[in-house]
Scaffold this motif. Sequence first.
Motif, PDB file in Angstrom:
ATOM      1  N   GLU A 131       0.817  -1.212   0.000  1.00  0.00           N
ATOM      2  CA  GLU A 131       0.000   0.000   0.000  1.00  0.00           C
ATOM      3  C   GLU A 131       0.856   1.269   0.000  1.00  0.00           C
ATOM      4  N   LYS A 132       2.034   1.201   0.620  1.00  0.00           N
ATOM      5  CA  LYS A 132       2.917   2.366   0.712  1.00  0.00           C
ATOM      6  C   LYS A 132       3.900   2.472  -0.454  1.00  0.00           C
ATOM      7  N   CYS A 133       3.819   1.557  -1.401  1.00  0.00           N
ATOM      8  CA  CYS A 133       4.720   1.547  -2.556  1.00  0.00           C
ATOM      9  C   CYS A 133       4.517   2.803  -3.400  1.00  0.00           C
ATOM     10  N   ILE A 134       5.626   3.375  -3.886  1.00  0.00           N
ATOM     11  CA  ILE A 134       5.551   4.551  -4.760  1.00  0.00           C
ATOM     12  C   ILE A 134       5.858   4.202  -6.213  1.00  0.00           C
ATOM     13  N   GLY A 135       6.106   2.929  -6.487  1.00  0.00           N
ATOM     14  CA  GLY A 135       6.331   2.486  -7.861  1.00  0.00           C
ATOM     15  C   GLY A 135       7.645   2.931  -8.471  1.00  0.00           C
ATOM     16  N   CYS A 136       8.685   3.034  -7.675  1.00  0.00           N
ATOM     17  CA  CYS A 136       9.984   3.516  -8.172  1.00  0.00           C
ATOM     18  C   CYS A 136      10.743   2.484  -8.999  1.00  0.00           C
ATOM     19  N   PHE A 192      11.594 -11.609  -8.036  1.00  0.00           N
ATOM     20  CA  PHE A 192      10.676 -11.517  -6.903  1.00  0.00           C
ATOM     21  C   PHE A 192       9.612 -10.438  -7.052  1.00  0.00           C
ATOM     22  N   TRP A 193       9.896  -9.420  -7.861  1.00  0.00           N
ATOM     23  CA  TRP A 193       8.948  -8.322  -8.006  1.00  0.00           C
ATOM     24  C   TRP A 193       8.652  -8.027  -9.462  1.00  0.00           C
ATOM     25  N   LYS A 194       7.436  -7.510  -9.683  1.00  0.00           N
ATOM     26  CA  LYS A 194       7.065  -6.971 -10.987  1.00  0.00           C
ATOM     27  C   LYS A 194       6.154  -5.777 -10.738  1.00  0.00           C
ATOM     28  N   ILE A 195       6.165  -4.850 -11.666  1.00  0.00           N
ATOM     29  CA  ILE A 195       5.339  -3.654 -11.549  1.00  0.00           C
ATOM     30  C   ILE A 195       3.960  -3.944 -12.134  1.00  0.00           C
ATOM     31  N   SER A 196       2.931  -3.563 -11.413  1.00  0.00           N
ATOM     32  CA  SER A 196       1.549  -3.764 -11.849  1.00  0.00           C
ATOM     33  C   SER A 196       1.193  -2.767 -12.945  1.00  0.00           C
ATOM     34  N   ALA A 197       0.600  -3.267 -14.012  1.00  0.00           N
ATOM     35  CA  ALA A 197       0.125  -2.393 -15.086  1.00  0.00           C
ATOM     36  C   ALA A 197      -1.113  -1.619 -14.650  1.00  0.00           C
ATOM     37  N   LEU A 198      -1.784  -2.074 -13.604  1.00  0.00           N
ATOM     38  CA  LEU A 198      -3.009  -1.415 -13.140  1.00  0.00           C
ATOM     39  C   LEU A 198      -2.752  -0.136 -12.349  1.00  0.00           C
ATOM     40  N   ASP A 199      -1.812  -0.189 -11.410  1.00  0.00           N
ATOM     41  CA  ASP A 199      -1.595   0.985 -10.570  1.00  0.00           C
ATOM     42  C   ASP A 199      -0.140   1.432 -10.471  1.00  0.00           C
ATOM     43  N   GLY A 200       0.783   0.755 -11.151  1.00  0.00           N
ATOM     44  CA  GLY A 200       2.183   1.169 -11.156  1.00  0.00           C
ATOM     45  C   GLY A 200       2.967   0.811  -9.910  1.00  0.00           C
ATOM     46  N   LYS A 201       2.357   0.087  -8.985  1.00  0.00           N
ATOM     47  CA  LYS A 201       3.054  -0.341  -7.770  1.00  0.00           C
ATOM     48  C   LYS A 201       3.651  -1.720  -7.987  1.00  0.00           C
ATOM     49  N   SER A 202       4.617  -2.072  -7.165  1.00  0.00           N
ATOM     50  CA  SER A 202       5.246  -3.381  -7.313  1.00  0.00           C
ATOM     51  C   SER A 202       4.429  -4.467  -6.627  1.00  0.00           C
ATOM     52  N   ASN A 203       4.500  -5.645  -7.193  1.00  0.00           N
ATOM     53  CA  ASN A 203       3.869  -6.838  -6.627  1.00  0.00           C
ATOM     54  C   ASN A 203       4.956  -7.842  -6.286  1.00  0.00           C
ATOM     55  N   LEU A 204       4.888  -8.413  -5.105  1.00  0.00           N
ATOM     56  CA  LEU A 204       5.777  -9.498  -4.711  1.00  0.00           C
ATOM     57  C   LEU A 204       5.216 -10.771  -5.328  1.00  0.00           C
ATOM     58  N   GLY A 209      -1.273 -12.340   0.692  1.00  0.00           N
ATOM     59  CA  GLY A 209      -1.576 -11.089   1.372  1.00  0.00           C
ATOM     60  C   GLY A 209      -2.454 -11.278   2.592  1.00  0.00           C
ATOM     61  N   LYS A 210      -2.098 -10.557   3.660  1.00  0.00           N
ATOM     62  CA  LYS A 210      -2.897 -10.511   4.884  1.00  0.00           C
ATOM     63  C   LYS A 210      -2.847  -9.089   5.406  1.00  0.00           C
ATOM     64  N   LYS A 211      -4.015  -8.476   5.551  1.00  0.00           N
ATOM     65  CA  LYS A 211      -4.095  -7.115   6.093  1.00  0.00           C
ATOM     66  C   LYS A 211      -3.161  -6.153   5.355  1.00  0.00           C
ATOM     67  N   LYS A 212      -3.172  -6.218   4.049  1.00  0.00           N
ATOM     68  CA  LYS A 212      -2.400  -5.327   3.170  1.00  0.00           C
ATOM     69  C   LYS A 212      -0.892  -5.525   3.261  1.00  0.00           C
ATOM     70  N   ILE A 213      -0.462  -6.611   3.859  1.00  0.00           N
ATOM     71  CA  ILE A 213       0.953  -6.963   3.918  1.00  0.00           C
ATOM     72  C   ILE A 213       1.112  -8.274   3.158  1.00  0.00           C
ATOM     73  N   TYR A 214       2.002  -8.281   2.189  1.00  0.00           N
ATOM     74  CA  TYR A 214       2.219  -9.476   1.382  1.00  0.00           C
ATOM     75  C   TYR A 214       3.493 -10.155   1.849  1.00  0.00           C
ATOM     76  N   TYR A 239      17.660  -0.610  -0.871  1.00  0.00           N
ATOM     77  CA  TYR A 239      17.529   0.496  -1.815  1.00  0.00           C
ATOM     78  C   TYR A 239      16.096   0.973  -2.032  1.00  0.00           C
ATOM     79  N   CYS A 240      15.139   0.379  -1.344  1.00  0.00           N
ATOM     80  CA  CYS A 240      13.754   0.855  -1.427  1.00  0.00           C
ATOM     81  C   CYS A 240      13.682   2.221  -0.729  1.00  0.00           C
ATOM     82  N   PRO A 241      13.304   3.271  -1.454  1.00  0.00           N
ATOM     83  CA  PRO A 241      13.313   4.605  -0.847  1.00  0.00           C
ATOM     84  C   PRO A 241      12.265   4.799   0.251  1.00  0.00           C
ATOM     85  N   VAL A 242      11.220   4.001   0.275  1.00  0.00           N
ATOM     86  CA  VAL A 242      10.193   4.136   1.311  1.00  0.00           C
ATOM     87  C   VAL A 242      10.255   3.015   2.351  1.00  0.00           C
TER      88      VAL A 242
END
Length: 74
Positions: A9-14, A24-36, A41-46, A64-67
Amino acid sequence: MPKVLHYREKCIGCNSCVEYAPHFWKISALDGKSNLINAVGKKKIYQREISLVEVNDISKAAEYCPVKIIKIIK
């Protein structure tokens, strides 16, 4: 076995996590955030179990994740 936690939820899509650990990660075409990939997922934590060998790649993505939304539980 270690786990990686992703607070998506706090991802900025960098794209930093994808650059350091593309298996391990890919960027979602729907919202630009990364998916593990293959995470549960449980309570917005994957989370996903990882091997000890994979901890190094995930550690770089977390460092290196800025957030700082990637955590490793050993």
